[in-house]
Design a protein around this motif. Structure first.
Motif, PDB file in Angstrom:
ATOM      1  N   TYR A 180       0.785  -1.229   0.000  1.00 27.69           N
ATOM      2  CA  TYR A 180       0.000   0.000   0.000  1.00 27.69           C
ATOM      3  C   TYR A 180       0.821   1.287   0.000  1.00 27.69           C
ATOM      4  N   ALA A 181       1.976   1.284   0.615  1.00 27.03           N
ATOM      5  CA  ALA A 181       2.792   2.500   0.671  1.00 27.03           C
ATOM      6  C   ALA A 181       3.202   2.897  -0.741  1.00 27.03           C
ATOM      7  N   PRO A 182       3.315   4.193  -0.997  1.00 29.84           N
ATOM      8  CA  PRO A 182       3.730   4.603  -2.336  1.00 29.84           C
ATOM      9  C   PRO A 182       5.152   4.148  -2.638  1.00 29.84           C
ATOM     10  N   GLN A 183       5.382   3.870  -3.881  1.00 38.89           N
ATOM     11  CA  GLN A 183       6.717   3.460  -4.303  1.00 38.89           C
ATOM     12  C   GLN A 183       7.704   4.605  -4.081  1.00 38.89           C
ATOM     13  N   PHE A 184       8.947   4.263  -3.948  1.00 32.65           N
ATOM     14  CA  PHE A 184      10.047   5.212  -3.801  1.00 32.65           C
ATOM     15  C   PHE A 184       9.844   6.129  -2.592  1.00 32.65           C
ATOM     16  N   ASP A 185       9.317   5.544  -1.517  1.00 32.40           N
ATOM     17  CA  ASP A 185       9.141   6.253  -0.244  1.00 32.40           C
ATOM     18  C   ASP A 185       8.320   7.537  -0.396  1.00 32.40           C
ATOM     19  N   GLY A 186       7.388   7.543  -1.346  1.00 33.65           N
ATOM     20  CA  GLY A 186       6.520   8.702  -1.532  1.00 33.65           C
ATOM     21  C   GLY A 186       7.136   9.820  -2.350  1.00 33.65           C
ATOM     22  N   HIS A 187       8.305   9.567  -2.930  1.00 31.12           N
ATOM     23  CA  HIS A 187       8.931  10.556  -3.801  1.00 31.12           C
ATOM     24  C   HIS A 187       8.371  10.412  -5.220  1.00 31.12           C
ATOM     25  N   CYS A 188       8.538  11.448  -6.000  1.00 36.51           N
ATOM     26  CA  CYS A 188       8.039  11.496  -7.369  1.00 36.51           C
ATOM     27  C   CYS A 188       8.658  10.376  -8.213  1.00 36.51           C
ATOM     28  N   ALA A 189       7.802   9.573  -8.839  1.00 36.66           N
ATOM     29  CA  ALA A 189       8.274   8.436  -9.645  1.00 36.66           C
ATOM     30  C   ALA A 189       9.121   8.905 -10.826  1.00 36.66           C
ATOM     31  N   TYR A 190       8.718  10.000 -11.464  1.00 36.05           N
ATOM     32  CA  TYR A 190       9.496  10.500 -12.599  1.00 36.05           C
ATOM     33  C   TYR A 190      10.826  11.080 -12.117  1.00 36.05           C
ATOM     34  N   GLY A 191      10.819  11.742 -10.972  1.00 27.25           N
ATOM     35  CA  GLY A 191      12.065  12.253 -10.408  1.00 27.25           C
ATOM     36  C   GLY A 191      13.058  11.137 -10.139  1.00 27.25           C
ATOM     37  N   VAL A 192      12.572  10.021  -9.599  1.00 23.44           N
ATOM     38  CA  VAL A 192      13.446   8.873  -9.350  1.00 23.44           C
ATOM     39  C   VAL A 192      13.933   8.296 -10.681  1.00 23.44           C
ATOM     40  N   ALA A 193      13.062   8.271 -11.688  1.00 24.48           N
ATOM     41  CA  ALA A 193      13.479   7.791 -13.018  1.00 24.48           C
ATOM     42  C   ALA A 193      14.601   8.656 -13.580  1.00 24.48           C
ATOM     43  N   LYS A 194      14.620   9.930 -13.187  1.00 22.77           N
ATOM     44  CA  LYS A 194      15.673  10.855 -13.631  1.00 22.77           C
ATOM     45  C   LYS A 194      16.862  10.876 -12.677  1.00 22.77           C
ATOM     46  N   GLY A 195      16.775  10.117 -11.570  1.00 18.35           N
ATOM     47  CA  GLY A 195      17.920   9.968 -10.680  1.00 18.35           C
ATOM     48  C   GLY A 195      17.920  10.822  -9.431  1.00 18.35           C
ATOM     49  N   GLY A 196      16.771  11.395  -9.044  1.00 20.75           N
ATOM     50  CA  GLY A 196      16.738  12.241  -7.858  1.00 20.75           C
ATOM     51  C   GLY A 196      15.520  12.005  -6.999  1.00 20.75           C
ATOM     52  N   LYS A 197      15.494  12.686  -5.863  1.00 18.35           N
ATOM     53  CA  LYS A 197      14.369  12.606  -4.927  1.00 18.35           C
ATOM     54  C   LYS A 197      13.722  13.974  -4.804  1.00 18.35           C
ATOM     55  N   VAL A 198      12.481  14.066  -5.260  1.00 15.21           N
ATOM     56  CA  VAL A 198      11.648  15.242  -5.049  1.00 15.21           C
ATOM     57  C   VAL A 198      10.315  14.723  -4.529  1.00 15.21           C
ATOM     58  N   PRO A 199       9.518  15.573  -3.878  1.00 13.09           N
ATOM     59  CA  PRO A 199       8.273  15.081  -3.279  1.00 13.09           C
ATOM     60  C   PRO A 199       7.293  14.533  -4.299  1.00 13.09           C
ATOM     61  N   GLY A 200       6.482  13.608  -3.838  1.00 14.33           N
ATOM     62  CA  GLY A 200       5.367  13.113  -4.629  1.00 14.33           C
ATOM     63  C   GLY A 200       4.091  13.808  -4.169  1.00 14.33           C
ATOM     64  N   ASN A 201       3.244  14.177  -5.107  1.00 11.67           N
ATOM     65  CA  ASN A 201       1.980  14.843  -4.812  1.00 11.67           C
ATOM     66  C   ASN A 201       0.886  13.787  -4.723  1.00 11.67           C
ATOM     67  N   PRO A 202       0.202  13.660  -3.583  1.00 11.05           N
ATOM     68  CA  PRO A 202      -0.821  12.625  -3.417  1.00 11.05           C
ATOM     69  C   PRO A 202      -1.986  12.739  -4.398  1.00 11.05           C
ATOM     70  N   ALA A 203      -2.195  13.919  -4.969  1.00 11.66           N
ATOM     71  CA  ALA A 203      -3.291  14.101  -5.929  1.00 11.66           C
ATOM     72  C   ALA A 203      -2.896  13.658  -7.341  1.00 11.66           C
ATOM     73  N   LEU A 204      -1.606  13.448  -7.573  1.00 14.38           N
ATOM     74  CA  LEU A 204      -1.103  13.032  -8.892  1.00 14.38           C
ATOM     75  C   LEU A 204      -0.617  11.599  -8.786  1.00 14.38           C
ATOM     76  N   TRP A 205      -1.544  10.687  -8.779  1.00 13.10           N
ATOM     77  CA  TRP A 205      -1.278   9.293  -8.480  1.00 13.10           C
ATOM     78  C   TRP A 205      -1.698   8.386  -9.633  1.00 13.10           C
ATOM     79  N   ARG A 206      -1.144   7.204  -9.624  1.00 15.42           N
ATOM     80  CA  ARG A 206      -1.554   6.152 -10.552  1.00 15.42           C
ATOM     81  C   ARG A 206      -1.134   4.830  -9.926  1.00 15.42           C
ATOM     82  N   ILE A 207      -2.004   3.839 -10.050  1.00 12.30           N
ATOM     83  CA  ILE A 207      -1.665   2.489  -9.603  1.00 12.30           C
ATOM     84  C   ILE A 207      -1.328   1.670 -10.835  1.00 12.30           C
ATOM     85  N   VAL A 208      -0.130   1.104 -10.829  1.00 12.05           N
ATOM     86  CA  VAL A 208       0.362   0.276 -11.932  1.00 12.05           C
ATOM     87  C   VAL A 208       0.856  -1.028 -11.322  1.00 12.05           C
TER      88      VAL A 208
END
Length: 172
Positions: free
Chosen positions: A90-118
């Motif tokens: 249930y916890a968001p992937q990447f400790d709640g950090h932005c999935a695209y940010g992690v794909a680019k190699g960094g940690k920025v916050p994830g916005n709970p309103a901009l979500w997708r379940i894959v």
């Protein structure tokens, strides 16, 4: 000889130490995922790629659980129980950090309103624009993020605020 002993001692210390892990992103609310119920996302109808998602469900400040260095809030005791039975689901992937940010190699916050379940995993992104980039190649971005994550997981959680986002206070 002395160098060999130091190398052996170094390896033993590393093996005896607990594994380091990153912490969950927590914003000014003091809650993981800004106080939204991570279990409740699964009951929401997912919007189409490129479209808006339904609003997340606020948790209650009196129904919480600690996991991964953070407090998660839930809308119901049943959701809390489901989370405690399988928090990694249930916890968001990447400790709640932005999935695209992690794909680019960094940690920025994830916005709970901009979500997708894959593949039964919750992913968050930081802004609508970034979510659009992520959605252009979801499988590729997940693959890149998973490849990058081991190298950045132990980096301190982001302490930035989520841009253009005002969290709903958890229900009292």
């Amino acid at each position: 000889m002395k160098t060999d002993i130091l190398k052996i001692l170094s390896v033993l210390v590393i093996l005896a130490s607990p594994a380091l892990a990153g912490e969950q992103y927590v914003d000014g609310t003091g809650f993981a995922v800004s106080g939204y119920d991570v279990v409740a996302y699964r009951a929401l109808p997912q919007g189409t790629v490129g479209g808006d998602q339904p609003a997340p469900v606020p948790g209650r400040a009196d129904i919480t659980a600690r996991w991964n260095g953070a407090t998660f809030a839930f809308a119901t005791p049943e959701n809390r129980a489901a989370f405690l039975a399988d928090p990694e689901r249930y916890a968001p992937q990447f400790d709640g950090h932005c999935a695209y940010g992690v794909a680019k190699g960094g940690k920025v916050p994830g916005n709970p309103a901009l979500w997708r379940i894959v593949d039964d995993r919750l992913y968050l992104n930081i802004t609508r624009t970034v979510a659009g980039f992520w959605e252009e190649d979801i499988p590729g971005n997940i693959s890149r993020a998973e490849g990058n994550w081991p190298a950045i997981e132990t980096v301190q959680a982001s302490d930035s605020a989520i841009p253009d986002f005002t969290p709903a206070a958890p229900l009292r």
